[in-house]
Design an enzyme around this catalytic site. Structure first.
Site, PDB file in Angstrom:
ATOM      1  N   HIS A  80       0.803  -1.223   0.000  1.00 22.18           N
ATOM      2  CA  HIS A  80       0.000   0.000   0.000  1.00 22.18           C
ATOM      3  C   HIS A  80       0.838   1.276   0.000  1.00 22.18           C
ATOM      4  O   HIS A  80       0.302   2.362  -0.202  1.00 22.18           O
ATOM      5  CB  HIS A  80      -0.932   0.022   1.217  1.00 22.18           C
ATOM      6  N   ARG A  81       2.144   1.192   0.203  1.00 22.51           N
ATOM      7  CA  ARG A  81       2.969   2.392   0.294  1.00 22.51           C
ATOM      8  C   ARG A  81       2.989   3.146  -1.032  1.00 22.51           C
ATOM      9  O   ARG A  81       3.124   2.543  -2.099  1.00 22.51           O
ATOM     10  CB  ARG A  81       4.402   2.018   0.659  1.00 22.51           C
TER      11      ARG A  81
END
Length: 368
Positions: free
Chosen positions: A209-210
């Site tokens: 998700h970064r």
């Protein structure tokens, strides 16, 4: 003490529920305080916060600020304005913030501005990478907070190196382990793994998700191709974060993953279901923070798709490795389950009682 002190526990994103949940359960039974959940609403999917509330037996928030998604500046400013207004109407005696999300810094700023004591749970973590907004949040929150609860000795050293007075620092252990142990029975009994026919040690779990991994189209495409290559040899189970799903869809990469026979895409999972998957995994591929700690505690290999980590103790004592996308496929082939050096000190599932005892001591000092 002749009264029950009001303690605001700030939650904002999904990991906060895992950190605040065990502490709330301890404080709610104490006769010297009245804990109040304050939900900043920073998480991307409001439904997931209710999943965590149910998992940890938490009530509905006492206050919901409803800030929602947005840029870092928008979220930080939105929480600051909304929480300051609340504190002016009904001030707490202490504010407890956790982790490194934007709301953590915002509420610490409110406390500092209004003269309300702030405690930071999971203080002292540092990646050394100031390009990460979370790193800025950590550093500034630790400067503002009156009381810094750290998970490990390396965090203590970081704070001392930054000039923090020793009397503000208390090493209490890792509260994420409290969350796991609190839910261990439900996690082991959960049917998520069995329902999908997954055999223990015969698959890996993926979380991404970064922004550094999912926002750049070229990086995301390279990651997708690497995951497909890894899945040729070892099945992957991938609960897809809403942010990641959106980027995959925009870049027309989601169908590539769906079409691969070795990749199972899932909706985001609650904590119990997710940890049921992790418990049986041969490895975890992630860019998250908390799972680096949980895999270290459990002795499960973790490949972290980042060039730095604010949890270096998981590299030194645990099973975690930093890896770039180009090296992921070869790292997976070399994988061997190992136990590391065991869990660091105070990663024992008893952090929440230590935090509560610390808070009570400080309240007694102020009351006297």
């Amino acid at each position: 003490m002749n009264r029950r002190f009001k303690i605001d526990l700030i939650v904002a994103a999904r990991p906060n529920y895992m950190k605040i949940g065990p502490l709330y359960r301890v404080l709610r039974d104490a006769d010297w305080c009245r804990p109040r959940l304050v939900d900043a609403g920073q998480h991307y999917d409001p439904e997931l916060s209710s999943v965590f509330r149910e998992a940890f037996g938490l009530p509905e928030p006492h206050a919901a600020l409803g800030v929602g998604s947005g840029s870092h500046a928008e979220q930080t400013a939105g929480v600051l304005l909304a929480y300051e207004a609340r504190c002016r109407c009904d001030p707490p005696d202490w504010i407890v913030v956790a982790g490194d999300v934007n709301a953590t810094l915002s509420c610490a700023l409110v406390g500092a501005r209004l003269g309300i004591s702030v405690a930071h749970l999971e203080a002292g973590l540092r990646s050394g990478d100031r390009r990460m907004p979370e790193e800025i949040n950590r550093v500034l929150t630790d400067q503002l907070a009156s009381l810094l609860w750290t998970p490990s000795e390396d965090a203590d050293e970081n704070l001392r190196r930054e000039g923090i007075a020793p009397q503000r620092i208390e090493c209490v252990g890792n509260i994420m382990i409290d969350a796991f142990e609190l839910m261990r029975g439900r996690i082991e009994a959960d049917g998520t793994r069995a329902a999908r026919g997954l055999r223990e040690g015969a698959y890996a779990v993926v979380t991404l998700h970064r922004p550094s991994n999912v926002d750049d189209p070229a990086t995301l495409r390279r990651l997708v191709e690497t995951l497909c290559a890894v899945a040729d040899d070892l099945p992957l189970v991938f609960p897809v974060h809403p942010r990641t799903r959106q980027q995959l869809t925009v870049e027309k990469l989601y169908t590539r993953l769906v079409a691969h026979h070795g990749i199972t895409l899932l909706e985001p999972l609650g904590y119990v279901a997710f940890m049921n998957l992790v418990l049986g995994a041969r490895a975890v591929i992630t860019d998250s923070g908390g799972v680096q700690e949980e895999t270290t505690y459990l002795g499960i290999p973790c490949l972290t798709l980042r060039d730095s980590t604010e949890r270096p103790i998981t590299l030194i004592k645990g099973t975690n490795r930093l890896i770039d996308p180009a090296g992921l496929e070869s790292a997976m082939r070399e994988l061997a389950r190992r136990d590391g050096q065991g869990a660091p000190p105070l990663w024992d599932g008893r952090t929440a009682p230590r935090v509560a005892a610390s808070l009570r001591r400080h309240l007694v000092q102020i009351a006297e």
